[in-house]
Design a protein around this motif. Structure first.
Motif, PDB file in Angstrom:
ATOM      1  N   LEU A  65       0.836  -1.208   0.000  1.00 45.89           N
ATOM      2  CA  LEU A  65       0.000   0.000   0.000  1.00 45.89           C
ATOM      3  C   LEU A  65       0.872   1.259   0.000  1.00 45.89           C
ATOM      4  O   LEU A  65       0.554   2.244  -0.690  1.00 45.89           O
ATOM      5  CB  LEU A  65      -0.932   0.003   1.216  1.00 45.89           C
ATOM      6  CG  LEU A  65      -1.991  -1.100   1.267  1.00 45.89           C
ATOM      7  CD1 LEU A  65      -2.759  -1.036   2.575  1.00 45.89           C
ATOM      8  CD2 LEU A  65      -2.947  -0.981   0.084  1.00 45.89           C
ATOM      9  N   PHE A  66       1.978   1.229   0.744  1.00 43.77           N
ATOM     10  CA  PHE A  66       2.861   2.396   0.806  1.00 43.77           C
ATOM     11  C   PHE A  66       3.490   2.673  -0.566  1.00 43.77           C
ATOM     12  O   PHE A  66       3.632   3.824  -0.976  1.00 43.77           O
ATOM     13  CB  PHE A  66       3.956   2.195   1.853  1.00 43.77           C
ATOM     14  CG  PHE A  66       3.439   2.000   3.262  1.00 43.77           C
ATOM     15  CD1 PHE A  66       2.211   2.535   3.646  1.00 43.77           C
ATOM     16  CD2 PHE A  66       4.181   1.282   4.200  1.00 43.77           C
ATOM     17  CE1 PHE A  66       1.737   2.358   4.946  1.00 43.77           C
ATOM     18  CE2 PHE A  66       3.723   1.108   5.483  1.00 43.77           C
ATOM     19  CZ  PHE A  66       2.486   1.638   5.867  1.00 43.77           C
ATOM     20  N   GLU A  67       3.853   1.607  -1.258  1.00 43.57           N
ATOM     21  CA  GLU A  67       4.450   1.769  -2.585  1.00 43.57           C
ATOM     22  C   GLU A  67       3.438   2.350  -3.566  1.00 43.57           C
ATOM     23  O   GLU A  67       3.761   3.218  -4.374  1.00 43.57           O
ATOM     24  CB  GLU A  67       4.957   0.408  -3.101  1.00 43.57           C
ATOM     25  CG  GLU A  67       6.241  -0.065  -2.440  1.00 43.57           C
ATOM     26  CD  GLU A  67       7.384   0.914  -2.640  1.00 43.57           C
ATOM     27  OE1 GLU A  67       7.561   1.410  -3.793  1.00 43.57           O
ATOM     28  OE2 GLU A  67       8.090   1.203  -1.660  1.00 43.57           O
ATOM     29  N   GLU A  68       2.193   1.872  -3.477  1.00 41.95           N
ATOM     30  CA  GLU A  68       1.147   2.388  -4.347  1.00 41.95           C
ATOM     31  C   GLU A  68       0.885   3.870  -4.050  1.00 41.95           C
ATOM     32  O   GLU A  68       0.684   4.674  -4.973  1.00 41.95           O
ATOM     33  CB  GLU A  68      -0.145   1.582  -4.171  1.00 41.95           C
ATOM     34  CG  GLU A  68      -1.235   1.977  -5.163  1.00 41.95           C
ATOM     35  CD  GLU A  68      -2.459   1.090  -5.076  1.00 41.95           C
ATOM     36  OE1 GLU A  68      -3.467   1.438  -5.737  1.00 41.95           O
ATOM     37  OE2 GLU A  68      -2.430   0.058  -4.374  1.00 41.95           O
ATOM     38  N   ALA A  69       0.901   4.213  -2.751  1.00 38.62           N
ATOM     39  CA  ALA A  69       0.689   5.615  -2.361  1.00 38.62           C
ATOM     40  C   ALA A  69       1.806   6.498  -2.882  1.00 38.62           C
ATOM     41  O   ALA A  69       1.578   7.637  -3.308  1.00 38.62           O
ATOM     42  CB  ALA A  69       0.592   5.710  -0.833  1.00 38.62           C
TER      43      ALA A  69
END
Length: 417
Positions: free
Chosen positions: A83-87
């Motif tokens: 999720l952090f990478e997508e954000a």
């Protein structure tokens, strides 16, 4: 396999949300934020099945922003890192966190900096009171919004919508008013549970018409919101005690019955003992003490037989005169010594420093004439007795004792025989 009715009817926009007008109505804060295309990290809390996750999803849809779901119990660090990478790629990402109060410290430590810088916009959902269940670090970075329990009219609105909706029963079924009312009165404000009953009643009905008899097959028990580890359980205990304090015997028995459904005998007994001394107290000390006997009997019997002696005692507690004088007196003294401390008179010590001034254990005639409080507070009073029959007797003795001057001069006192 076709998805469940409750899943198919999840709100897609704020207009689809049933109830919660204080949040999504014309002047609701979520509605205003959506109209201004604004979003912040938030936590929605309230009982199950009233729209917490649904509002979060509908809010994201209104803003036409992508979102991802994350379950605080099942999700792991690897899921968060994805999720952090997508954000990072998109600039920011809405993450809807179910069971947010169950985020452990490791997950919180990972989430905090991303919530802080806005790369993750967290919309949390929880049945627990966030003021007690949510870590202060998470709480301080989010806005908290309480969802209200849904009423009978809200549930009936949801049922009618499900009957008509193309995503629901698509007008292929009809339902009698008394059948809708029965569902609404059974589910305790839980829309999900209501739609589950509606769906199975529809599938088993004759001629696609849902009657009260159809519904009665699946509503033998009321949907209880109270569980031992849930916020609602402590609200129930609170309502139980307040009803006894207010001498409402029928309300007390109602909440007792709901507590008994949880089968948590010890919590009920402990609460009754507290009530006996806190609410009745000096108005009827024998009744307060009788709680021990009731508790012993109830433990030997166990539920459901224990409900008998417990009910007798609850009725007694309700209809007895009330007095918090003893309870308040103890707490008044406790609060006082939190802020003030004084040296006690030397003669009260087990081994007095001054051997000439010793407490004479044989002088029963002098005990009530001795000053026991430190001199700076010798006239302080923590006790304020009420007007019950027993307290009136105690007050008479108390007032009589106050007429006697107390002294610290034990040598002189003992000389006056």
């Amino acid at each position: 396999m076709k998805q469940p009715l409750a899943y198919r009817l999840k709100p897609k926009c704020l207009n689809d949300v049933i109830g919660q007008k204080h949040l999504v109505g014309e002047n609701g804060i979520i509605r205003k934020l959506a109209d201004k295309h604004s979003i912040f990290s938030m936590i929605f809390y309230g009982p199950p099945g009233i729209g917490k996750t649904s509002i979060a999803i509908a809010y994201a849809n209104e803003l036409k922003l992508p979102y991802r779901m994350f379950n605080a119990v099942k999700g792991n660090k690897k899921d968060l890192e994805i999720l952090f990478e997508e954000a990072k790629l998109s600039g920011s990402l809405i993450v809807i966190v179910d069971e947010v109060h169950r985020l452990n410290k490791d997950k919180q430590d990972l989430l905090l900096p991303h919530i802080e810088d806005g790369s993750i916009i967290m919309l949390g959902a929880t049945t627990a009171n966030p003021y007690f269940a949510i870590n202060p670090a998470i709480r301080s970075r989010t806005h908290l919004f309480e969802l209200k329990p849904l009423g009978t009219e809200d549930i009936i609105e949801a049922i009618n919508k499900a009957i008509k909706s193309p995503d629901g029963l698509n007008n292929e079924y009809t339902i009698d008013d008394d059948a809708s009312l029965k569902i609404a009165n059974t589910v305790n404000g839980d829309i999900r549970f209501a739609l589950n009953i509606l769906e199975i009643a529809a599938r088993t009905s004759d001629n696609n018409h849902i009657t009260l008899d159809d519904v009665m097959n699946y509503t033998h028990f009321i949907n209880q919101r109270s569980f031992k580890d849930d916020d609602e359980y402590y609200n129930l205990l609170s309502a139980f005690q307040k009803s006894i304090r207010g001498s409402d015997v029928n309300a007390a028995l109602y909440y007792l019955a709901m507590l008994a459904k949880t089968d948590d005998l010890e919590s009920i007994l402990r609460r009754m003992l507290v009530i006996g001394y806190e609410e009745v107290g000096l108005a009827n000390p024998a009744l307060a003490a009788r709680g021990i006997s009731v508790a012993d009997t109830a433990r030997q019997l166990g539920f459901p037989e224990a409900l008998g002696p417990i009910s007798v005692h609850v009725i007694d507690l309700c209809l007895a005169p009330k007095s918090k004088a003893g309870y308040d007196a103890g707490h008044n003294a406790f609060d006082f010594v939190d802020k003030h401390t004084y040296d006690m008179p030397d003669y009260l010590n087990f081994t007095p420093v001054n051997p000439e001034v010793r407490y004479d254990y044989s002088r029963y005639d002098c005990f009530h004439k001795i000053q026991y409080l430190p001199t700076p507070i010798k006239d302080i009073e923590f006790v304020n007795l009420g007007n019950s029959q027993y307290e009136t007797m105690l007050k008479k003795n108390y007032d009589e004792l106050k007429k006697t001057s107390r002294t610290t001069d034990l040598k002189k006192l003992y000389q006056n025989k």
